[in-house]
Design a protein around this motif. Structure first.
Motif, PDB file in Angstrom:
ATOM      1  N   TYR A  28       0.435  -0.813  -0.261  1.00  0.00           N
ATOM      2  CA  TYR A  28       0.101   0.318  -0.075  1.00  0.00           C
ATOM      3  C   TYR A  28       0.578   1.023   0.180  1.00  0.00           C
ATOM      4  N   ASN A  29       1.955   1.049  -0.467  1.00  0.00           N
ATOM      5  CA  ASN A  29       3.069   1.986  -0.374  1.00  0.00           C
ATOM      6  C   ASN A  29       3.422   2.678  -2.080  1.00  0.00           C
ATOM      7  N   LYS A  30       1.593   3.350  -2.360  1.00  0.00           N
ATOM      8  CA  LYS A  30       1.989   3.588  -3.837  1.00  0.00           C
ATOM      9  C   LYS A  30       1.290   4.886  -3.529  1.00  0.00           C
ATOM     10  N   PRO A  31       1.596   6.465  -4.676  1.00  0.00           N
ATOM     11  CA  PRO A  31       1.119   7.398  -4.456  1.00  0.00           C
ATOM     12  C   PRO A  31      -0.096   7.288  -4.534  1.00  0.00           C
ATOM     13  N   LEU A  32      -0.334   8.470  -4.186  1.00  0.00           N
ATOM     14  CA  LEU A  32      -1.673   8.657  -4.568  1.00  0.00           C
ATOM     15  C   LEU A  32      -2.856   9.979  -4.752  1.00  0.00           C
ATOM     16  N   TYR A  80       7.786   7.311   3.534  1.00  0.00           N
ATOM     17  CA  TYR A  80       6.393   8.032   4.702  1.00  0.00           C
ATOM     18  C   TYR A  80       6.430   9.281   4.807  1.00  0.00           C
ATOM     19  N   GLY A  83       6.051  10.197   1.560  1.00  0.00           N
ATOM     20  CA  GLY A  83       5.442  10.160   0.581  1.00  0.00           C
ATOM     21  C   GLY A  83       3.235  10.799   1.366  1.00  0.00           C
ATOM     22  N   LYS A  84       2.601  10.136  -0.459  1.00  0.00           N
ATOM     23  CA  LYS A  84       1.478  10.371  -0.190  1.00  0.00           C
ATOM     24  C   LYS A  84       0.491   8.845  -0.644  1.00  0.00           C
ATOM     25  N   SER A  85       0.609   8.054   0.584  1.00  0.00           N
ATOM     26  CA  SER A  85       0.207   6.924  -0.070  1.00  0.00           C
ATOM     27  C   SER A  85      -0.470   6.388   1.092  1.00  0.00           C
ATOM     28  N   THR A  87       0.168   3.653   2.874  1.00  0.00           N
ATOM     29  CA  THR A  87       1.510   3.538   3.944  1.00  0.00           C
ATOM     30  C   THR A  87       1.682   4.530   4.875  1.00  0.00           C
ATOM     31  N   SER A  88       1.903   5.451   3.851  1.00  0.00           N
ATOM     32  CA  SER A  88       2.740   7.226   4.062  1.00  0.00           C
ATOM     33  C   SER A  88       1.807   7.148   5.707  1.00  0.00           C
TER      34      SER A  88
END
Length: 230
Positions: A28-32, A80, A83-85, A87-88
């Motif tokens: 789930y550490n993918k940018p949104l 994190y 980041g904008k994920s 997970t972050s």
């Protein structure tokens, strides 16, 4: 065959939680693009919302995300922090949950505050005692002395395992009594992402389980060594 099965089960017990935690965090550490802010920005916003302006936020090494009660700082990995994920956001909220626990002096935070540092020191002492056993046995040649040192070493290492297990309620509280309600009720995360957020927060809470299991593995290795020395 039976021995091979036992070895595989032990390895799964030891490394399974660690691999699962890493998998969930990476998944789930993918940018949104629709995420309004970074993990660091969310952490700052939440701390200010809870009147915790004195709690600072800084970047730390990858995989070393934590709240440090001594310096009163939330530390996030660069990925994190910036980041904008999912997970972050989840990791940031989890660590803010710890900051809330400690700054409110909640009972769930007292065990770590009082004993975790001592457990780390005891663990090191235990390792030193066990490493010194062969030398002690060769120089002193008194079986009882070696046995006493072995008992001291094992007990000190076990203490860290028990402390890790004892602070799990604190981790669970930070994830599911703090971070999840904050993210849900504050509408920081769209509802369709909440199942993923729950998984991430569970991974955050179980990080210490993996650490405790790793310590048990270390203990087993030392016990095998002690058996050889007898």
């Amino acid at each position: 065959m039976l021995i091979a099965v036992i070895v595989i089960l032990v390895l799964l017990l030891i490394f399974g939680p660690q691999l699962w935690v890493k998998y969930i965090l990476a998944k789930y550490n993918k940018p949104l693009s629709k995420m309004p802010g970074t993990g660091g920005e969310l952490a700052r916003h939440l701390l200010d919302s809870y009147q915790l302006e004195s709690v600072l936020i800084e970047q730390t090494q990858d995989g070393n995300d934590h709240y440090d009660p001594e310096s009163n700082k939330v530390r996030l990995s660069p990925q994190y922090f910036s980041g904008k994920s999912l997970t972050s956001v989840a990791v940031a909220a989890h660590e803010v949950g710890h900051a809330i626990q400690f700054n409110r002096n909640e009972p769930v935070s007292l065990l770590r505050k009082r004993y975790l540092g001592s457990a780390h020191k005891l663990q090191k002492m235990g390792v030193y005692c066990l490493m010194a056993l062969p030398l002690i046995g060769a120089v002193i040649r008194i079986p009882h002395a070696v046995g006493l040192m072995a008992i001291i070493g094992v007990l000190t290492m076990l203490s860290s395992v028990f402390i890790y297990a004892a602070i799990l309620p604190e981790e669970w509280d930070a994830s599911f009594n703090k971070a999840l309600p904050i993210l849900d009720k504050g509408n920081y995360i769209p509802k369709q992402y909440l199942p993923a957020i729950r998984q991430i927060l569970k991974a955050c809470a179980l990080t210490y389980v993996a650490a405790a299991l790793a310590d048990i593995l270390k203990l087993w290795r030392w016990l095998a060594l002690l058996k050889m020395l007898r």
